[in-house]
Design an enzyme around this catalytic site. Sequence first.
Site, mmCIF file in Angstrom:
data_model
loop_
_atom_site.group_PDB
_atom_site.id
_atom_site.type_symbol
_atom_site.label_atom_id
_atom_site.label_comp_id
_atom_site.label_asym_id
_atom_site.label_seq_id
_atom_site.Cartn_x
_atom_site.Cartn_y
_atom_site.Cartn_z
ATOM 1 N N LYS A 1 -1.747 6.471 3.270
ATOM 2 C CA LYS A 1 -0.455 7.154 3.270
ATOM 3 C C LYS A 1 -0.713 8.649 3.204
ATOM 4 C CE LYS A 1 3.959 7.507 0.805
ATOM 5 N NZ LYS A 1 4.756 7.024 -0.338
ATOM 6 N N ARG B 1 13.441 10.996 1.811
ATOM 7 C CA ARG B 1 13.676 11.594 0.485
ATOM 8 C C ARG B 1 15.133 11.995 0.311
ATOM 9 N NH1 ARG B 1 7.855 14.790 0.563
ATOM 10 N NH2 ARG B 1 6.611 12.903 0.215
ATOM 11 N N LYS C 1 3.080 16.348 -2.918
ATOM 12 C CA LYS C 1 2.361 15.122 -3.260
ATOM 13 C C LYS C 1 0.936 15.107 -2.718
ATOM 14 C CE LYS C 1 6.653 12.487 -3.679
ATOM 15 N NZ LYS C 1 7.301 11.169 -3.573
ATOM 16 N N GLU D 1 -10.229 4.311 2.138
ATOM 17 C CA GLU D 1 -9.118 3.870 1.293
ATOM 18 C C GLU D 1 -8.717 2.430 1.607
ATOM 19 O OE1 GLU D 1 -7.524 5.238 -1.195
ATOM 20 O OE2 GLU D 1 -8.139 7.340 -1.173
ATOM 21 N N LYS E 1 0.620 5.009 7.210
ATOM 22 C CA LYS E 1 1.910 5.697 7.223
ATOM 23 C C LYS E 1 1.663 7.196 7.305
ATOM 24 C CE LYS E 1 6.075 6.268 4.335
ATOM 25 N NZ LYS E 1 6.718 5.945 3.053
ATOM 26 N N SER F 1 10.869 7.704 8.643
ATOM 27 C CA SER F 1 12.210 8.258 8.805
ATOM 28 C C SER F 1 12.266 9.457 9.738
ATOM 29 C CB SER F 1 12.787 8.636 7.436
ATOM 30 O OG SER F 1 11.959 9.590 6.782
ATOM 31 N N TYR G 1 12.904 1.601 11.006
ATOM 32 C CA TYR G 1 14.365 1.673 10.910
ATOM 33 C C TYR G 1 15.022 1.235 12.210
ATOM 34 C CZ TYR G 1 13.099 4.342 6.793
ATOM 35 O OH TYR G 1 12.550 4.725 5.581
#
Length: 330
Positions: free
Chosen positions: A196, A206, A223, A239, A254, A280, A319
């Site tokens: 991610k 968000r 982040k 990872e 992602k 998104s 989505y």
Amino acid sequence: MFPLQRGRRLRVNESIRSLVRETTLSPSDFMFPMFIAEGENYKVEIPSMPGIFRRSIDLTVLEVKEIFALGIRAVNIYVKVDESLKDNTGKEAWNPNGLMQQAIKAIKTACPEMIVMPDVALDPYSIYGHDGIIENGDIANDATNEALVKMAVSHAQAGADFVAPSDMMDGRVLRLRQGLDAAGFQNVGIMSYSAKYASAFYGPFRDALDSAPVDNSEIPKDKKTYQMDYANRIEAIKEALMDVEEGTDMVMVKPGIAYLDIVREVKNAVNVPVTVFHVSGEYAMIKAAAERGWLDHDKIMMEQLMCIKRAGASLISTYFAKEAAVILNK
């Protein structure tokens, strides 16, 4: 010696093209992300995500039944938490009567065959908008993992089929697997957000959850201390492999379209299904361009989804799931 091999012979018409097509899409390739809010008969469109809504549980259940009838078999659910319930511990995240837990129960009662994968991260519950607990001005990795275990077990108790840790804390997959097994949930799976990236493509999401990091000089402004640097490729493989070693059942990359090289690299490296989140911002860009007449909405939507599948995705969280399923069912 003119070419004996002519690629165009296999492109003459749609019937031939369909015979030799290497990649196909079906509604069961999709997972639908859903946003859940308090209340009854509540449905509000998210301004930066046209066609996507925050829904109360009763309307969420109706939508779940509708998409199941279209052939979609998984939902990834998120909750919009009331400000009064937020703190730095995230304790509302494992409230057995919390919004997420109620939503899981309602969906599984109404549509038992729908696979429910609730989000596991503290940002919707945090007064700081971060995915973990803040200690001494930074995100406390191990303390956050302890909270995530409580959260995941509460999801399993509510009926979740998988838990989906999106937090990017080190070692959290192992802790979640140990915690779920100790609580008797050996058959509840883990779909880890393994690669991610710290991406600007998450902005509309968000907005949907009001979960952006707060502007506070005493804590990280973004982040990037836990989500990945988008300049890195080998790190994503590392990872993903660590998550597999720790017991994840699926790994996720992602965002999607801008990271298809990573999808293929991870697919080649792991022996578990690879999920891709078509996020998104990627959704919003297509919607905005289509509204202005700059792109053909449905053609671009289907092309991007096909490209994600071609790159190696076993499952696409998007989505567009409902809209694409309607087209595929025609």
